[in-house]
Design a protein around this motif. Structure first.
Motif, PDB file in Angstrom:
ATOM      1  N   ALA A  51      -2.051  -3.910   0.757  1.00 38.64           N
ATOM      2  CA  ALA A  51      -2.551  -3.054   1.842  1.00 38.64           C
ATOM      3  C   ALA A  51      -2.409  -1.582   1.483  1.00 38.64           C
ATOM      4  CB  ALA A  51      -1.800  -3.363   3.133  1.00 38.64           C
ATOM      5  N   GLU A  52      -1.261  -1.219   0.900  1.00 41.53           N
ATOM      6  CA  GLU A  52      -1.027   0.182   0.534  1.00 41.53           C
ATOM      7  C   GLU A  52      -1.991   0.634  -0.570  1.00 41.53           C
ATOM      8  OE1 GLU A  52       3.071   0.343  -0.522  1.00 41.53           O
ATOM      9  OE2 GLU A  52       3.766   0.413   1.555  1.00 41.53           O
ATOM     10  N   ILE A  53      -2.202  -0.228  -1.563  1.00 41.77           N
ATOM     11  CA  ILE A  53      -3.132   0.102  -2.656  1.00 41.77           C
ATOM     12  C   ILE A  53      -4.545   0.283  -2.115  1.00 41.77           C
ATOM     13  CG2 ILE A  53      -4.256  -0.840  -4.731  1.00 41.77           C
ATOM     14  CD1 ILE A  53      -1.453  -2.132  -5.340  1.00 41.77           C
ATOM     15  N   LYS A  54      -4.949  -0.635  -1.235  1.00 33.99           N
ATOM     16  CA  LYS A  54      -6.295  -0.558  -0.656  1.00 33.99           C
ATOM     17  C   LYS A  54      -6.468   0.729   0.148  1.00 33.99           C
ATOM     18  CE  LYS A  54      -9.645  -3.266   1.931  1.00 33.99           C
ATOM     19  NZ  LYS A  54      -9.904  -4.502   2.691  1.00 33.99           N
ATOM     20  N   GLU A  55      -5.437   1.066   0.949  1.00 31.75           N
ATOM     21  CA  GLU A  55      -5.496   2.285   1.754  1.00 31.75           C
ATOM     22  C   GLU A  55      -5.570   3.523   0.851  1.00 31.75           C
ATOM     23  OE1 GLU A  55      -3.176   3.887   5.669  1.00 31.75           O
ATOM     24  OE2 GLU A  55      -1.941   3.500   3.914  1.00 31.75           O
ATOM     25  N   PHE A  56      -4.774   3.522  -0.202  1.00 29.17           N
ATOM     26  CA  PHE A  56      -4.757   4.642  -1.148  1.00 29.17           C
ATOM     27  C   PHE A  56      -6.137   4.828  -1.792  1.00 29.17           C
ATOM     28  CE2 PHE A  56      -4.287   6.134  -5.541  1.00 29.17           C
ATOM     29  CZ  PHE A  56      -3.619   7.336  -5.342  1.00 29.17           C
ATOM     30  N   LEU A  57      -6.728   3.736  -2.269  1.00 36.25           N
ATOM     31  CA  LEU A  57      -8.040   3.803  -2.918  1.00 36.25           C
ATOM     32  C   LEU A  57      -9.121   4.287  -1.954  1.00 36.25           C
ATOM     33  CD1 LEU A  57      -7.964   0.555  -5.080  1.00 36.25           C
ATOM     34  CD2 LEU A  57      -7.854   2.898  -5.903  1.00 36.25           C
ATOM     35  N   GLU A  58      -9.083   3.775  -0.721  1.00 31.57           N
ATOM     36  CA  GLU A  58     -10.081   4.167   0.277  1.00 31.57           C
ATOM     37  C   GLU A  58      -9.978   5.657   0.597  1.00 31.57           C
ATOM     38  OE1 GLU A  58      -9.478   1.527   3.551  1.00 31.57           O
ATOM     39  OE2 GLU A  58     -10.707  -0.073   2.673  1.00 31.57           O
ATOM     40  N   GLN A  59      -8.759   6.168   0.713  1.00 30.59           N
ATOM     41  CA  GLN A  59      -8.553   7.592   1.004  1.00 30.59           C
ATOM     42  C   GLN A  59      -9.109   8.468  -0.125  1.00 30.59           C
ATOM     43  OE1 GLN A  59      -4.353   7.999   1.704  1.00 30.59           O
ATOM     44  NE2 GLN A  59      -4.500   7.330   3.834  1.00 30.59           N
ATOM     45  N   THR A 116      11.525 -16.488  -0.071  1.00 33.26           N
ATOM     46  CA  THR A 116      10.098 -16.856   0.002  1.00 33.26           C
ATOM     47  C   THR A 116       9.318 -15.871   0.863  1.00 33.26           C
ATOM     48  OG1 THR A 116      10.669 -19.193  -0.232  1.00 33.26           O
ATOM     49  CG2 THR A 116       8.485 -18.698   0.625  1.00 33.26           C
ATOM     50  N   PHE A 117       9.868 -15.570   2.043  1.00 41.74           N
ATOM     51  CA  PHE A 117       9.157 -14.679   2.957  1.00 41.74           C
ATOM     52  C   PHE A 117       9.007 -13.280   2.379  1.00 41.74           C
ATOM     53  CE2 PHE A 117       8.958 -11.467   6.232  1.00 41.74           C
ATOM     54  CZ  PHE A 117       7.904 -11.916   7.008  1.00 41.74           C
ATOM     55  N   GLU A 118      10.086 -12.734   1.845  1.00 41.44           N
ATOM     56  CA  GLU A 118      10.053 -11.358   1.333  1.00 41.44           C
ATOM     57  C   GLU A 118       9.091 -11.205   0.156  1.00 41.44           C
ATOM     58  OE1 GLU A 118      14.126 -10.190   0.773  1.00 41.44           O
ATOM     59  OE2 GLU A 118      14.443  -9.927   2.934  1.00 41.44           O
ATOM     60  N   LYS A 119       8.934 -12.259  -0.619  1.00 42.19           N
ATOM     61  CA  LYS A 119       7.973 -12.248  -1.725  1.00 42.19           C
ATOM     62  C   LYS A 119       6.543 -12.137  -1.192  1.00 42.19           C
ATOM     63  CE  LYS A 119       6.654 -14.865  -5.849  1.00 42.19           C
ATOM     64  NZ  LYS A 119       6.851 -16.122  -6.609  1.00 42.19           N
ATOM     65  N   VAL A 120       6.225 -12.949  -0.182  1.00 44.93           N
ATOM     66  CA  VAL A 120       4.883 -12.927   0.424  1.00 44.93           C
ATOM     67  C   VAL A 120       4.630 -11.585   1.114  1.00 44.93           C
ATOM     68  CG1 VAL A 120       3.398 -13.976   2.204  1.00 44.93           C
ATOM     69  CG2 VAL A 120       4.800 -15.432   0.730  1.00 44.93           C
ATOM     70  N   LEU A 121       5.613 -11.118   1.885  1.00 44.36           N
ATOM     71  CA  LEU A 121       5.468  -9.852   2.607  1.00 44.36           C
ATOM     72  C   LEU A 121       5.259  -8.685   1.642  1.00 44.36           C
ATOM     73  CD1 LEU A 121       5.601  -8.308   5.334  1.00 44.36           C
ATOM     74  CD2 LEU A 121       8.047  -8.033   4.907  1.00 44.36           C
ATOM     75  N   SER A 122       6.046  -8.653   0.575  1.00 42.52           N
ATOM     76  CA  SER A 122       5.940  -7.586  -0.404  1.00 42.52           C
ATOM     77  C   SER A 122       4.546  -7.554  -1.024  1.00 42.52           C
ATOM     78  CB  SER A 122       6.999  -7.786  -1.486  1.00 42.52           C
ATOM     79  OG  SER A 122       6.880  -6.798  -2.477  1.00 42.52           O
ATOM     80  N   LYS A 123       4.009  -8.716  -1.339  1.00 43.99           N
ATOM     81  CA  LYS A 123       2.672  -8.817  -1.929  1.00 43.99           C
ATOM     82  C   LYS A 123       1.619  -8.273  -0.961  1.00 43.99           C
ATOM     83  CE  LYS A 123      -0.371 -12.187  -4.186  1.00 43.99           C
ATOM     84  NZ  LYS A 123      -1.516 -12.330  -3.309  1.00 43.99           N
ATOM     85  N   GLN A 124       1.708  -8.696   0.297  1.00 45.05           N
ATOM     86  CA  GLN A 124       0.736  -8.237   1.301  1.00 45.05           C
ATOM     87  C   GLN A 124       0.858  -6.738   1.543  1.00 45.05           C
ATOM     88  OE1 GLN A 124       0.611 -10.504   4.933  1.00 45.05           O
ATOM     89  NE2 GLN A 124       0.390 -12.451   3.869  1.00 45.05           N
ATOM     90  N   GLN A 125       2.090  -6.254   1.594  1.00 41.87           N
ATOM     91  CA  GLN A 125       2.319  -4.832   1.848  1.00 41.87           C
ATOM     92  C   GLN A 125       1.777  -3.977   0.706  1.00 41.87           C
ATOM     93  OE1 GLN A 125       3.591  -4.292   4.763  1.00 41.87           O
ATOM     94  NE2 GLN A 125       4.508  -2.279   4.845  1.00 41.87           N
ATOM     95  N   ASN A 126       2.033  -4.410  -0.512  1.00 40.46           N
ATOM     96  CA  ASN A 126       1.551  -3.674  -1.680  1.00 40.46           C
ATOM     97  C   ASN A 126       0.033  -3.651  -1.741  1.00 40.46           C
ATOM     98  OD1 ASN A 126       4.132  -3.101  -2.547  1.00 40.46           O
ATOM     99  ND2 ASN A 126       4.247  -4.827  -3.959  1.00 40.46           N
TER     100      ASN A 126
END
Length: 200
Positions: free
Chosen positions: A185-193, A173-183
């Protein structure tokens, strides 16, 4: 084998069975205690992170968190992962701030994660603000009635579950939630850059 030897063998088997059962029970109990202590340690970190955020206006760096762990001897918490680099001021309350994986292999305690969300930290912060307010009022000679009102507010928050306590989730359960949040955040950072670099 005579009767006396049979009795000795039976007693030996009983003692061995009891010893094995006792070792197994102690192992289970140790895991329960370790899990409980890890959660308590994360609760201490919740209040310390809230304190830092309240006075500095930002989340603490990992070095500060490690210093708190050493200061309070919170070693049962294990290896702590801090997600500060992925967290922005406008992040949602469900955002995971801090977590630690706990591996257990027992009947009663399953492996999982003890973790802290932004909401947990903000709840700790609210309690902390009330405690500071009470301390200031005490120093200024406030009446017992005024102080009791603050105590009542703190108790109401605790009883309603808004106590800043950390959480526990099984590994999957935790790893599913963490993976979603991490992905996200990374997508948002990539788009902003790329937007800032005027690639699009």
């Amino acid at each position: 084998m005579n009767k006396h030897q049979k009795q000795l063998l039976a007693r030996f088997c009983i003692v061995m069975a009891l010893t094995i059962a006792l070792i197994a029970a102690l192992s289970q109990y140790r895991n329960v205690v370790n899990k409980s202590e890890a959660i308590k340690a994360m609760d201490v970190l919740s209040m310390e992170i809230a304190k830092y955020d309240l006075f500095h206006g930002e989340l603490p760096p990992k070095d500060y968190i490690l210093e708190v762990i050493n200061r309070y001897k919170l070693f049962r918490i294990g290896s702590v992962k801090c997600r500060s680099q992925w967290i922005e001021p406008g992040s949602g309350p469900e955002t995971i701030l801090l977590f630690s994986k706990k591996n257990y292999n027992s009947l009663f305690v399953k492996s999982g994660y003890v973790y802290l969300t932004k909401e947990d930290m903000l709840e700790s912060e609210e309690i902390l603000k009330l405690q500071i307010k009470k301390s200031i009022l005490q120093d200024n000679g406030a009446s017992n009635e005024e102080l009791a009102k603050i105590d009542k507010k703190i108790q109401q928050l605790i009883l309603s579950g808004k106590d800043g306590k950390s959480q526990w989730a099984d590994t999957k359960t935790f790893e599913k939630v963490l993976s979603k949040q991490q992905n996200e955040a990374e997508i948002k950072e990539f788009l902003e850059q790329h937007i800032n670099a005027q690639v699009f």
